[in-house]
Design a protein around this motif. Structure first.
Motif, short mmCIF file in Angstrom:
data_model
loop_
_atom_site.label_atom_id
_atom_site.label_comp_id
_atom_site.label_asym_id
_atom_site.label_seq_id
_atom_site.Cartn_x
_atom_site.Cartn_y
_atom_site.Cartn_z
N ALA A 1 0.84 -1.21 0.00
CA ALA A 1 0.00 0.00 0.00
C ALA A 1 0.87 1.25 0.00
O ALA A 1 0.55 2.24 -0.68
N ASN A 2 1.99 1.20 0.72
CA ASN A 2 2.92 2.33 0.75
C ASN A 2 3.52 2.58 -0.63
O ASN A 2 3.98 3.69 -0.91
N LEU A 3 3.51 1.56 -1.48
CA LEU A 3 4.00 1.70 -2.86
C LEU A 3 2.88 2.09 -3.82
O LEU A 3 3.10 2.19 -5.02
N GLY A 4 1.66 2.25 -3.28
CA GLY A 4 0.53 2.69 -4.10
C GLY A 4 -0.37 1.58 -4.59
O GLY A 4 -1.21 1.82 -5.46
N ASP A 5 -0.24 0.37 -4.04
CA ASP A 5 -1.05 -0.76 -4.51
C ASP A 5 -2.46 -0.70 -3.92
O ASP A 5 -2.65 -0.76 -2.71
N ASP A 6 -3.46 -0.60 -4.80
CA ASP A 6 -4.86 -0.48 -4.39
C ASP A 6 -5.40 -1.76 -3.74
O ASP A 6 -6.17 -1.69 -2.78
N LEU B 1 -4.34 -1.90 -0.20
CA LEU B 1 -5.09 -0.95 0.61
C LEU B 1 -6.47 -1.50 0.92
O LEU B 1 -6.95 -1.40 2.04
N ASN B 2 -7.11 -2.13 -0.06
CA ASN B 2 -8.43 -2.74 0.17
C ASN B 2 -8.35 -3.89 1.16
O ASN B 2 -9.25 -4.04 1.99
N ALA B 3 -7.30 -4.68 1.09
CA ALA B 3 -7.12 -5.77 2.06
C ALA B 3 -6.96 -5.20 3.47
O ALA B 3 -7.53 -5.72 4.44
N LEU B 4 -6.22 -4.12 3.58
CA LEU B 4 -6.05 -3.46 4.89
C LEU B 4 -7.37 -2.88 5.38
O LEU B 4 -7.68 -2.96 6.57
N LYS B 5 -8.13 -2.31 4.45
CA LYS B 5 -9.43 -1.73 4.81
C LYS B 5 -10.34 -2.81 5.39
O LYS B 5 -11.00 -2.61 6.41
N LYS B 6 -10.36 -3.97 4.73
CA LYS B 6 -11.17 -5.09 5.23
C LYS B 6 -10.66 -5.56 6.59
O LYS B 6 -11.45 -5.86 7.49
N GLY B 7 -9.35 -5.63 6.73
CA GLY B 7 -8.77 -6.04 8.00
C GLY B 7 -9.09 -5.06 9.12
O GLY B 7 -9.37 -5.47 10.25
N TYR B 8 -9.08 -3.79 8.80
CA TYR B 8 -9.43 -2.77 9.79
C TYR B 8 -10.89 -2.91 10.20
O TYR B 8 -11.24 -2.83 11.39
N PHE C 1 -3.58 1.53 10.05
CA PHE C 1 -4.38 1.73 8.85
C PHE C 1 -4.26 3.17 8.37
O PHE C 1 -4.09 3.43 7.17
N ALA C 2 -4.32 4.12 9.28
CA ALA C 2 -4.23 5.53 8.92
C ALA C 2 -2.88 5.84 8.28
O ALA C 2 -2.80 6.57 7.28
N ALA C 3 -1.81 5.27 8.84
CA ALA C 3 -0.47 5.49 8.28
C ALA C 3 -0.37 4.91 6.88
O ALA C 3 0.20 5.53 5.97
N ALA C 4 -0.92 3.71 6.68
CA ALA C 4 -0.90 3.08 5.36
C ALA C 4 -1.71 3.91 4.36
O ALA C 4 -1.30 4.07 3.20
N LEU C 5 -2.84 4.43 4.80
CA LEU C 5 -3.69 5.25 3.93
C LEU C 5 -2.95 6.52 3.49
O LEU C 5 -2.96 6.87 2.31
N ARG C 6 -2.27 7.16 4.44
CA ARG C 6 -1.50 8.37 4.10
C ARG C 6 -0.36 8.06 3.14
O ARG C 6 -0.13 8.78 2.16
#
Length: 120
Positions: free
Chosen positions: A65-70, A73-80, A90-95
């Motif tokens: 996600a830090n490299l811009g992979d959508d 980010l969606n996997a992290l969103k589901k995990g959150y 999650f907030a750090a990864a989103l930023r």
């Protein structure tokens, strides 16, 4: 090269041109991920999740996600959403994801995208 490793991992995963071999999938995915291939990193996260190693999966997805992979980010969103990931992580990864997307923007890319959309 990292793209070759990524493609080889996919071939071994799918059994395309070669026999299925998860050890080789992981090896080539790791080589691609070390080289900075975000989709390889995402795939490693999926393998870790399938094997019940959620913490390791989350680490892979955060890096991707830090490299811009959508997808990551969606996997992290589901995990959150289900409490597997802490709010701060999650907030750090989103930023970082947004920063990666912003860094990839350029006036030339935006003009090319606008031209592409106008031609369709």
């Amino acid at each position: 090269d990292l793209v070759a490793h990524f493609e080889l991992a996919n071939f071994y995963r799918d059994g395309e041109f070669v026999g299925k071999d998860m050890k080789k999938v992981i090896y080539h995915s790791e080589q691609a991920a070390i080289g900075g291939h975000p989709m390889a990193r995402y795939n490693l996260g999926c393998v870790e999740e399938e094997n019940g190693r959620i913490e390791r999966a989350v680490k892979h997805w955060i890096i991707a996600a830090n490299l811009g992979d959508d997808k990551s980010l969606n996997a992290l969103k589901k995990g959150y959403a289900v409490g597997r990931i802490q709010k701060e992580d999650f907030a750090a990864a989103l930023r970082a994801h947004q920063a990666a997307l912003d860094a990839a923007k350029s006036p030339q890319r935006e003009a090319a995208e606008a031209a592409r959309l106008n031609n369709h």
